[in-house]
Design a protein around this motif. Structure first.
Motif, PDB file in Angstrom:
ATOM      1  N   LEU A  73       0.844  -1.198   0.000  1.00  0.00           N
ATOM      2  CA  LEU A  73       0.000   0.000   0.000  1.00  0.00           C
ATOM      3  C   LEU A  73       0.876   1.244   0.000  1.00  0.00           C
ATOM      4  O   LEU A  73       1.920   1.265   0.642  1.00  0.00           O
ATOM      5  N   THR A  74       0.438   2.264  -0.702  1.00  0.00           N
ATOM      6  CA  THR A  74       1.212   3.504  -0.732  1.00  0.00           C
ATOM      7  C   THR A  74       0.312   4.725  -0.672  1.00  0.00           C
ATOM      8  O   THR A  74      -0.807   4.716  -1.182  1.00  0.00           O
ATOM      9  N   THR A  75       0.805   5.753  -0.006  1.00  0.00           N
ATOM     10  CA  THR A  75       0.117   7.047  -0.011  1.00  0.00           C
ATOM     11  C   THR A  75       0.476   7.805  -1.283  1.00  0.00           C
ATOM     12  O   THR A  75      -0.298   8.595  -1.791  1.00  0.00           O
ATOM     13  N   PHE A  76       1.693   7.532  -1.780  1.00  0.00           N
ATOM     14  CA  PHE A  76       2.221   8.276  -2.914  1.00  0.00           C
ATOM     15  C   PHE A  76       2.197   7.418  -4.171  1.00  0.00           C
ATOM     16  O   PHE A  76       2.765   6.334  -4.196  1.00  0.00           O
ATOM     17  N   GLY A  77       1.549   7.909  -5.198  1.00  0.00           N
ATOM     18  CA  GLY A  77       1.455   7.163  -6.451  1.00  0.00           C
ATOM     19  C   GLY A  77       2.696   7.313  -7.303  1.00  0.00           C
ATOM     20  O   GLY A  77       2.638   7.846  -8.405  1.00  0.00           O
ATOM     21  N   ARG A  78       3.835   6.864  -6.791  1.00  0.00           N
ATOM     22  CA  ARG A  78       5.094   7.002  -7.526  1.00  0.00           C
ATOM     23  C   ARG A  78       5.334   5.752  -8.361  1.00  0.00           C
ATOM     24  O   ARG A  78       5.387   4.646  -7.824  1.00  0.00           O
ATOM     25  N   PRO A  79       5.472   5.928  -9.672  1.00  0.00           N
ATOM     26  CA  PRO A  79       5.584   4.760 -10.555  1.00  0.00           C
ATOM     27  C   PRO A  79       6.757   3.851 -10.233  1.00  0.00           C
ATOM     28  O   PRO A  79       6.673   2.634 -10.387  1.00  0.00           O
ATOM     29  N   GLY A  80       7.872   4.429  -9.766  1.00  0.00           N
ATOM     30  CA  GLY A  80       9.027   3.606  -9.432  1.00  0.00           C
ATOM     31  C   GLY A  80       8.741   2.627  -8.306  1.00  0.00           C
ATOM     32  O   GLY A  80       9.305   1.528  -8.251  1.00  0.00           O
ATOM     33  N   TYR A  81       7.850   3.015  -7.385  1.00  0.00           N
ATOM     34  CA  TYR A  81       7.479   2.131  -6.286  1.00  0.00           C
ATOM     35  C   TYR A  81       6.819   0.863  -6.810  1.00  0.00           C
ATOM     36  O   TYR A  81       7.028  -0.229  -6.279  1.00  0.00           O
ATOM     37  N   LEU A  82       5.989   1.014  -7.828  1.00  0.00           N
ATOM     38  CA  LEU A  82       5.283  -0.143  -8.377  1.00  0.00           C
ATOM     39  C   LEU A  82       6.274  -1.159  -8.930  1.00  0.00           C
ATOM     40  O   LEU A  82       6.184  -2.362  -8.613  1.00  0.00           O
ATOM     41  N   ARG A  83       7.209  -0.707  -9.720  1.00  0.00           N
ATOM     42  CA  ARG A  83       8.216  -1.624 -10.272  1.00  0.00           C
ATOM     43  C   ARG A  83       8.994  -2.310  -9.156  1.00  0.00           C
ATOM     44  O   ARG A  83       9.217  -3.524  -9.181  1.00  0.00           O
ATOM     45  N   SER A  84       9.404  -1.538  -8.161  1.00  0.00           N
ATOM     46  CA  SER A  84      10.183  -2.096  -7.057  1.00  0.00           C
ATOM     47  C   SER A  84       9.370  -3.128  -6.283  1.00  0.00           C
ATOM     48  O   SER A  84       9.893  -4.173  -5.882  1.00  0.00           O
ATOM     49  N   GLU A 130      24.439   3.592  -7.327  1.00  0.00           N
ATOM     50  CA  GLU A 130      24.068   5.011  -7.475  1.00  0.00           C
ATOM     51  C   GLU A 130      22.933   5.371  -6.522  1.00  0.00           C
ATOM     52  O   GLU A 130      22.938   6.450  -5.910  1.00  0.00           O
ATOM     53  N   ARG A 131      21.978   4.462  -6.371  1.00  0.00           N
ATOM     54  CA  ARG A 131      20.881   4.703  -5.420  1.00  0.00           C
ATOM     55  C   ARG A 131      21.420   4.763  -3.989  1.00  0.00           C
ATOM     56  O   ARG A 131      20.999   5.600  -3.186  1.00  0.00           O
ATOM     57  N   GLU A 132      22.339   3.866  -3.676  1.00  0.00           N
ATOM     58  CA  GLU A 132      22.922   3.830  -2.333  1.00  0.00           C
ATOM     59  C   GLU A 132      23.630   5.145  -2.005  1.00  0.00           C
ATOM     60  O   GLU A 132      23.457   5.708  -0.915  1.00  0.00           O
ATOM     61  N   VAL A 133      24.403   5.647  -2.963  1.00  0.00           N
ATOM     62  CA  VAL A 133      25.133   6.902  -2.742  1.00  0.00           C
ATOM     63  C   VAL A 133      24.163   8.076  -2.633  1.00  0.00           C
ATOM     64  O   VAL A 133      24.330   8.952  -1.770  1.00  0.00           O
ATOM     65  N   LEU A 134      23.150   8.115  -3.478  1.00  0.00           N
ATOM     66  CA  LEU A 134      22.162   9.195  -3.416  1.00  0.00           C
ATOM     67  C   LEU A 134      21.411   9.185  -2.086  1.00  0.00           C
ATOM     68  O   LEU A 134      21.174  10.239  -1.489  1.00  0.00           O
ATOM     69  N   ARG A 135      21.016   7.999  -1.629  1.00  0.00           N
ATOM     70  CA  ARG A 135      20.313   7.905  -0.345  1.00  0.00           C
ATOM     71  C   ARG A 135      21.192   8.443   0.780  1.00  0.00           C
ATOM     72  O   ARG A 135      20.733   9.177   1.653  1.00  0.00           O
ATOM     73  N   ARG A 170      20.649  19.446 -11.976  1.00  0.00           N
ATOM     74  CA  ARG A 170      21.836  20.287 -11.865  1.00  0.00           C
ATOM     75  C   ARG A 170      22.765  19.908 -10.714  1.00  0.00           C
ATOM     76  O   ARG A 170      23.950  20.208 -10.758  1.00  0.00           O
ATOM     77  N   ASN A 171      22.214  19.293  -9.677  1.00  0.00           N
ATOM     78  CA  ASN A 171      23.050  19.001  -8.512  1.00  0.00           C
ATOM     79  C   ASN A 171      22.502  17.808  -7.743  1.00  0.00           C
ATOM     80  O   ASN A 171      21.458  17.257  -8.085  1.00  0.00           O
ATOM     81  N   ARG A 172      23.220  17.432  -6.690  1.00  0.00           N
ATOM     82  CA  ARG A 172      22.831  16.226  -5.946  1.00  0.00           C
ATOM     83  C   ARG A 172      21.497  16.397  -5.216  1.00  0.00           C
ATOM     84  O   ARG A 172      20.739  15.438  -5.095  1.00  0.00           O
ATOM     85  N   ALA A 173      21.218  17.613  -4.726  1.00  0.00           N
ATOM     86  CA  ALA A 173      19.948  17.838  -4.022  1.00  0.00           C
ATOM     87  C   ALA A 173      18.771  17.603  -4.968  1.00  0.00           C
ATOM     88  O   ALA A 173      17.770  16.972  -4.603  1.00  0.00           O
ATOM     89  N   GLU A 174      18.890  18.108  -6.197  1.00  0.00           N
ATOM     90  CA  GLU A 174      17.833  17.887  -7.184  1.00  0.00           C
ATOM     91  C   GLU A 174      17.751  16.418  -7.580  1.00  0.00           C
ATOM     92  O   GLU A 174      16.673  15.890  -7.832  1.00  0.00           O
ATOM     93  N   ALA A 175      18.905  15.754  -7.624  1.00  0.00           N
ATOM     94  CA  ALA A 175      18.921  14.332  -7.970  1.00  0.00           C
ATOM     95  C   ALA A 175      18.178  13.521  -6.925  1.00  0.00           C
ATOM     96  O   ALA A 175      17.380  12.633  -7.254  1.00  0.00           O
ATOM     97  N   ARG A 212      13.399  10.528  -5.547  1.00  0.00           N
ATOM     98  CA  ARG A 212      12.358  10.226  -4.563  1.00  0.00           C
ATOM     99  C   ARG A 212      10.967  10.409  -5.144  1.00  0.00           C
ATOM    100  O   ARG A 212      10.070   9.594  -4.909  1.00  0.00           O
ATOM    101  N   GLU A 213      10.780  11.495  -5.906  1.00  0.00           N
ATOM    102  CA  GLU A 213       9.476  11.761  -6.493  1.00  0.00           C
ATOM    103  C   GLU A 213       9.039  10.644  -7.428  1.00  0.00           C
ATOM    104  O   GLU A 213       7.855  10.344  -7.556  1.00  0.00           O
ATOM    105  N   LYS A 214       9.993  10.031  -8.088  1.00  0.00           N
ATOM    106  CA  LYS A 214       9.680   8.961  -9.029  1.00  0.00           C
ATOM    107  C   LYS A 214       9.653   7.585  -8.365  1.00  0.00           C
ATOM    108  O   LYS A 214       9.366   6.568  -9.010  1.00  0.00           O
ATOM    109  N   GLY A 215       9.992   7.549  -7.067  1.00  0.00           N
ATOM    110  CA  GLY A 215      10.000   6.275  -6.364  1.00  0.00           C
ATOM    111  C   GLY A 215      11.197   5.419  -6.706  1.00  0.00           C
ATOM    112  O   GLY A 215      11.144   4.189  -6.622  1.00  0.00           O
ATOM    113  N   TRP A 216      12.315   6.043  -7.067  1.00  0.00           N
ATOM    114  CA  TRP A 216      13.513   5.300  -7.495  1.00  0.00           C
ATOM    115  C   TRP A 216      14.532   5.131  -6.383  1.00  0.00           C
ATOM    116  O   TRP A 216      15.553   4.492  -6.581  1.00  0.00           O
ATOM    117  N   LEU A 217      14.293   5.741  -5.214  1.00  0.00           N
ATOM    118  CA  LEU A 217      15.237   5.566  -4.098  1.00  0.00           C
ATOM    119  C   LEU A 217      14.657   4.580  -3.096  1.00  0.00           C
ATOM    120  O   LEU A 217      13.474   4.577  -2.847  1.00  0.00           O
TER     121      LEU A 217
END
Length: 205
Positions: free
Chosen positions: A85-96, A149-154, A190-195, A200-205
């Motif tokens: 179950l999710t509150t956020f409809g992020r497509p990346g969450y579905l794949r994961s 890459e996900r590990e480093v971003l997190r 442009r930078n790591r904060a935006e990354a 996160r918005e896409k559910g990729w982290l």
């Protein structure tokens, strides 16, 4: 499954939401919430102790995410059906979630009758996916980031410097820089904060 009653584990860190979902599911004659958990890292032990048929897992939980808990259950108790179950409809969450072995993926504010029906369907061997999220996931495509890459971003999400990240992740500063640079390029930001924000918005982290 014992008799005609479906034994359900409900894992959700917000107690009011958890109790509300448990009460709604409890109105169904053939469903019983026999166990609850407030943390993702409690799920496996609770599911094993109560011999549940179906686990309802919220994504955002302390200790471990619902997706991580689903993967653990899928490995250790493969007979348990998994509804994420999710509150956020992020497509990346579905794949994961699907990759973790989930049998169903629904938004948390779906009608109670829909949730109860999903419980019955997964136990019957069907897969249940919110159609809007399914369409969004197909449109978005696969997660372009590698596991490292996900590990480093997190790890970078709290504003740690490259030196701090290198120490935490047991990598060289140059390697950390390379992973962050590649992630920034892949996400067209442009930078790591935006990354971090975009991933996160896409559910990729």
């Amino acid at each position: 499954m014992t008799g005609d009653v479906i034994k359900v584990l409900l894992a959700e860190d917000q107690s009011m939401v958890r109790e509300a979902l448990a009460a709604l599911l409890g109105l169904e004659d053939d469903i019983e919430v026999v166990a609850q958990a407030a943390r993702g890292d409690e799920v496996l032990a609770v599911a094993r102790a109560h011999r549940v048929d179906v686990a309802l897992l919220d994504i955002e939980m302390p200790g471990a995410t619902g997706i991580e808990a689903a993967a653990q259950l899928h490995r250790e108790l493969p007979h348990v059906k998994l509804v994420v179950l999710t509150t956020f409809g992020r497509p990346g969450y579905l794949r994961s979630a699907m990759e973790a072995g989930a049998d169903a993926f629904l938004v948390k504010d779906a009608p109670a009758a829909q949730l109860a029906e999903a419980v019955r369907k997964v136990l019957a061997g069907e897969r249940v996916i919110d159609p809007t999220l399914a369409a969004a996931a197909l449109a978005e495509g696969a997660n372009p980031l590698t596991d490292r890459e996900r590990e480093v971003l997190r790890a970078a999400a709290d504003g740690s410097t490259n030196a701090e990240l290198a120490h935490t992740l047991h990598l060289s500063q140059g390697t950390v820089r390379n992973y962050l640079s590649t992630a920034i390029q892949k996400l067209s930001v442009r930078n790591r904060a935006e990354a971090v924000r975009t991933a996160r918005e896409k559910g990729w982290l």
